[in-house]
Design an enzyme around this catalytic site. Structure first.
Site, short mmCIF file in Angstrom:
data_model
loop_
_atom_site.label_atom_id
_atom_site.label_comp_id
_atom_site.label_asym_id
_atom_site.label_seq_id
_atom_site.Cartn_x
_atom_site.Cartn_y
_atom_site.Cartn_z
N GLU A 164 0.82 -1.22 0.00
CA GLU A 164 0.00 0.00 0.00
C GLU A 164 0.85 1.27 0.00
O GLU A 164 0.76 2.10 0.90
CB GLU A 164 -0.96 -0.02 1.19
CG GLU A 164 -1.83 -1.28 1.19
CD GLU A 164 -2.88 -1.31 2.28
OE1 GLU A 164 -2.69 -0.66 3.33
OE2 GLU A 164 -3.90 -1.98 2.10
N GLU A 279 -5.21 -10.95 -1.91
CA GLU A 279 -6.07 -10.83 -0.72
C GLU A 279 -7.55 -10.83 -1.09
O GLU A 279 -8.36 -10.11 -0.49
CB GLU A 279 -5.73 -9.54 0.05
CG GLU A 279 -4.26 -9.39 0.41
CD GLU A 279 -3.98 -8.19 1.31
OE1 GLU A 279 -4.91 -7.62 1.88
OE2 GLU A 279 -2.79 -7.84 1.45
C1 GLA Z 1 -4.65 -4.86 3.93
C2 GLA Z 1 -3.37 -5.54 4.37
C3 GLA Z 1 -3.61 -6.87 5.03
C4 GLA Z 1 -4.80 -6.82 5.96
C5 GLA Z 1 -6.01 -6.31 5.21
C6 GLA Z 1 -7.30 -6.36 5.97
O1 GLA Z 1 -5.16 -5.37 2.77
O2 GLA Z 1 -2.48 -5.76 3.31
O3 GLA Z 1 -2.46 -7.22 5.74
O4 GLA Z 1 -4.50 -6.05 7.09
O5 GLA Z 1 -5.71 -4.97 4.85
O6 GLA Z 1 -7.25 -5.65 7.16
#
Ligand code: GLA
Length: 373
Positions: A164, A279
């Site tokens: 991020e 994810e």
């Molecule tokens: C982000 C992070 C993850 C997790 C998610 C959900 O996507 O990369 O590690 O913390 O948020 O909380």
């Protein structure tokens, strides 16, 4: 709908440290090998490997969950156990019990494990706020990466080195999300983190992991544009990077931008970077309560998304952020107003497969013959 950074940061800092397990209990995790689970590393031949984020404490206490992970996952990733807050809670103290247990568990069961994450704004231990010079920031970042990555050298074939990097609504690639790293190192934290990881484990694949690049709207256009700029600027400076991670937290009430996403993926491919879906889940707080309808809509959102991605690239892996609705971060932010539990993941809270699981299975094989790399 956008996620407000401070709330999110607060939550992430708290969530990453969840679960208190004694070393004795955790060490028993490595004994939970399932002999029947012999599998080729990286999954079944020809299929895109599938996997999930896991929680070490639940793997210890919840036998059915553990078995479902072993049965269904070619890859796992630690939901929190490799974040700074967990492995580096004090300046001079590392705690590797949970991360070690997960690495052992994966090895014993023939499952691959991904690393997550080395340079992020979230889940940072309080002591890092006291860093007060450029030299100190660089030294702490480098020593952390050297310590963590060298511990698992040869055992973690892919790391989310950077997580991020961009702000929610970037103007361009210089709109980096504020963190202790940007405060002292500016944009240099990216090459520092990537080069250090590459130097410590030259075999591991270096991944830059991003969110919110799938949808229609000005904010998402801006994110796609800034991400490509960022990737190009890293490439122009010969910064090592192998792949982009698409987090893929999909919102059932947001419209997918097919053209925008495919254009991004073509740009990523032209930079010779791989793509991983890291994810995936489908946030269902705004969907109707009826479970049959809801599960169908969730699966449909994932199908449209996976089709859009797989028409352009073959993802190196598809991971969901959790396997079962029994363990998901989603209600922390996106609780349903009708009080019904969220159902964002491929298995329900009773560990029964849902239509989302079938869709993922379908896409793991569907485009297999089309892609060579
Ligand atoms: C982000 C992070 C993850 C997790 C998610 C959900 O996507 O990369 O590690 O913390 O948020 O909380």
């Amino acid at each position: 709908m956008s996620i407000k950074a401070p709330t999110r940061r607060d939550f992430l800092a708290g969530a990453a440290g969840a679960g208190v397990l004694g070393a004795a209990t955790l060490s028993s995790l490595s004994a939970f090998a399932t002999p029947a689970s012999h599998r080729a590393p990286g999954g079944r031949a020809g299929l895109i490997p599938y996997g999930s984020a896991v929680r070490a404490d639940a793997l210890v206490t919840d036998v059915a969950y553990r078995e479902a992970i072993v049965t269904n996952c070619d890859i796992i990733v630690a939901e929190g156990e490799m974040k700074w807050l967990d492995v580096h809670p004090e300046r001079n103290a590392y705690r590797f019990e949970k991360a070690d247990a997960l690495v052992d568990f994966a090895r014993q069961n023939g499952i691959e494990i991904r690393g997550h994450t080395l340079a992020w704004y979230g889940a940072m231990p309080a002591w890092t706020a006291a860093i007060d010079s450029r030299a100190e920031a660089e030294a702490e970042l480098v020593v952390h990466i050297e310590t963590v990555v060298s511990r698992y050298r040869g055992q973690i074939p892919s790391w989310d080195v950077v997580n991020e990097a961009l702000v929610d609504w970037p103007e361009d690639a210089t709109s980096l999300r504020p963190s202790i790293w940007t405060r002292w190192l500016g944009a240099d934290y990216l090459p520092i983190a990537l080069r250090t990881t590459a130097a410590v484990d030259p075999e591991t694949r270096l991944v830059l992991n991003e969110y919110d690049v799938e949808f229609r709207g000005a904010r998402f256009d801006a994110r796609r544009k800034a991400l490509v700029q960022l990737l190009r600027s890293l490439r122009d400076r010969d910064v090592p990077l192998h792949a982009v991670g698409l987090q893929s937290h999909l919102f059932a009430d947001r419209a997918l931008d097919r053209e925008g996403l495919q254009s991004l993926l073509r740009d990523v491919a032209s930079l010779e970077l791989d793509v991983l879906i890291t994810e995936l889940d489908v946030i269902d707080d705004r969907l109707p309560g009826d479970i049959g309808e809801r599960d169908g809509r969730v699966a449909g959102v994932a199908r449209d998304y996976l089709e859009t991605v797989c028409e352009v690239v073959r993802p190196k892996a598809i991971l969901t952020w959790g396997l079962s609705d029994r363990y998901t971060w989603v209600p922390t932010y996106f609780k349903r107003h009708d009080g019904m539990p969220n159902r964002p993941l491929p298995f329900d809270a009773d560990l029964e497969p849902k239509p989302l699981f079938d869709v993922i299975e379908e896409f793991r094989g569907k485009f297999a013959s089309r892609w060579t790399r």
